[in-house]
Enzyme design. Structure first.
Site: not given
Ligand code: PEP
Length: 251
Positions: A9, A11, A97, A99, A169, A175, A214
Site C-alpha cells: 500500500n 498510500k 483502511h 486512514e 490491521e 506506521g 509495521s
Molecule cells: C498500512 O497502511 O496498510 C500499513 C500496514 O502500514 P505500515 O506497514 O507502514 O504500518
C-alpha cells in the site's frame, strides 16, 4: 481459494516517476528472484494506476486501488468509481483502511456501498479491519473487529464474499513501528475466521487473511508462518523495492 498474498500500500507517496521506478524495480527483482505461489499486489495512488498496470501487464503482479467511490458514476467531483479503476487495469481495491475510516468518514454503511460497487465492477476487495489502541487496552478489540465484519462482509452473498480478502490491521500498529506480537496476530486471525465461519461456513477456510501493521523484512517470516496468516498488507516497507521483495520471499 485461500491464497498467499503480499500487497503493498503506497498510500499518498511519490510522483509518477517514482511509481514507474518502484514498479520497474519490483517487477525486475520479482522476475529474477521470486519463484513462489505468492500473489503480489501493488497499490499506487489513483493517478498512477494505469501506468503501473501497463508496466506489470506481462507479469504475475496485480494492481490495486486504495479506495473507490460508493456511487457508480455522476456528479461526485473528485471521486473515482470502481469502473474507472477496472478500466485502468487494476484488479483489486483496498477498502476500509483505518486512514480512510478515520480521516474520510468511511463508516461501515459507506464501506458496504463501496464493497458492492467494487464487486459489481469485477474488482477483488482487500477489506481492512482492526482496533484502535484504546479498544485493545479496554479489551474491546474482539467486539470492534466482529462489528466491522458483521456490518460489511456478513452482508454479502457467498459469491460476493468469495471475492474478498481480509486484512487485519491493528490501528496502533500502522506506521508506528509497533508490530502486534505473533500471539496477538494468530489469536485475532483465528477469531476473524471463526466470525466469518458463522456466516459463510467452511467457505471461510478459503479466505485469505492478511496481517498489516509495521510488517517488514525482519518480522514477516515469523508472522507469515502463523497458521491463520496468509500474507501481509505492507505500508512503509513496500516503498523500498528491496524490502518489499524480501517480505515476499519470507514465505
Ligand atoms: C498500512 O497502511 O496498510 C500499513 C500496514 O502500514 P505500515 O506497514 O507502514 O504500518
Amino acid at each position: 481459494m485461500r491464497r498467499k498474498i503480499v500487497a503493498g500500500n503506497w498510500k499518498m507517496n511519490g510522483t509518477l516517476d517514482d511509481a514507474i521506478k518502484l514498479t520497474s524495480e519490483i517487477a525486475g527483482m520479482y522476475k529474477d528472484e521470486i519463484n513462489s505461489d505468492v500473489q503480489v499486489v501493488l497499490s499506487p495512488p489513483f493517478p498512477f494506476l494505469n501506468s503501473v498496470s501497463k508496466l506489470t501487464n506481462n507479469t504475475a503482479i496485480k494492481v490495486a486501488a486504495q479506495n473507490c467511490a460508493a456511487q457508480a458514476s455522476g456528479a461526485f467531483t473528485g471521486e473515482v468509481s470502481a469502473s474507472m479503476i477496472t478500466s485502468c487495469g487494476a484488479g483489486y481495491v483496498i477498502l476500509g483502511h483505518s486512514e480512510r475510516r478515520t480521516y474520510f468518514s468511511d463508516t461501515d454503511e459507506v464501506l458496504l456501498l463501496k464493497v458492492r460497487q467494487a464487486l459489481l465492477n469485477g474488482l477483488q476487495v482487500i477489506f481492512c479491519i482492526g482496533e484502535t489502541k484504546a479498544e485493545r487496552e479496554s479489551n474491546s478489540h474482539f467486539d470492534c473487529v466482529e462489528k466491522q465484519i458483521l456490518n460489511v462482509l456478513s452482508q454479502l452473498t457467498p459469491d460476493e464474499f468469495a471475492k474478498c480478502i481480509v486484512a487485519y490491521e491493528p490501528v496502533w500498529a500502522i506506521g508506528t513501528g509497533l508490530t502486534a506480537s505473533p500471539a496477538q496476530v494468530q489469536e485475532m486471525h483465528h477469531f476473524i475466521r471463526e466470525v466469518l465461519k458463522k456466516q459463510f461456513g467452511e467457505q471461510a477456510s478459503e479466505t485469505s487473511i492478511l496481517y498489516g501493521g509495521s510488517c517488514n523484512e525482519n518480522n514477516a517470516k515469523e508472522l507469515f508462518a502463523l497458521p491463520d496468516v496468509d500474507g501481509g498488507l505492507i505500508g512503509g516497507a513496500s516503498l523500498k523495492s528491496r524490502s518489499f521483495i524480501s517480505i515476499i520471499k519470507s514465505f
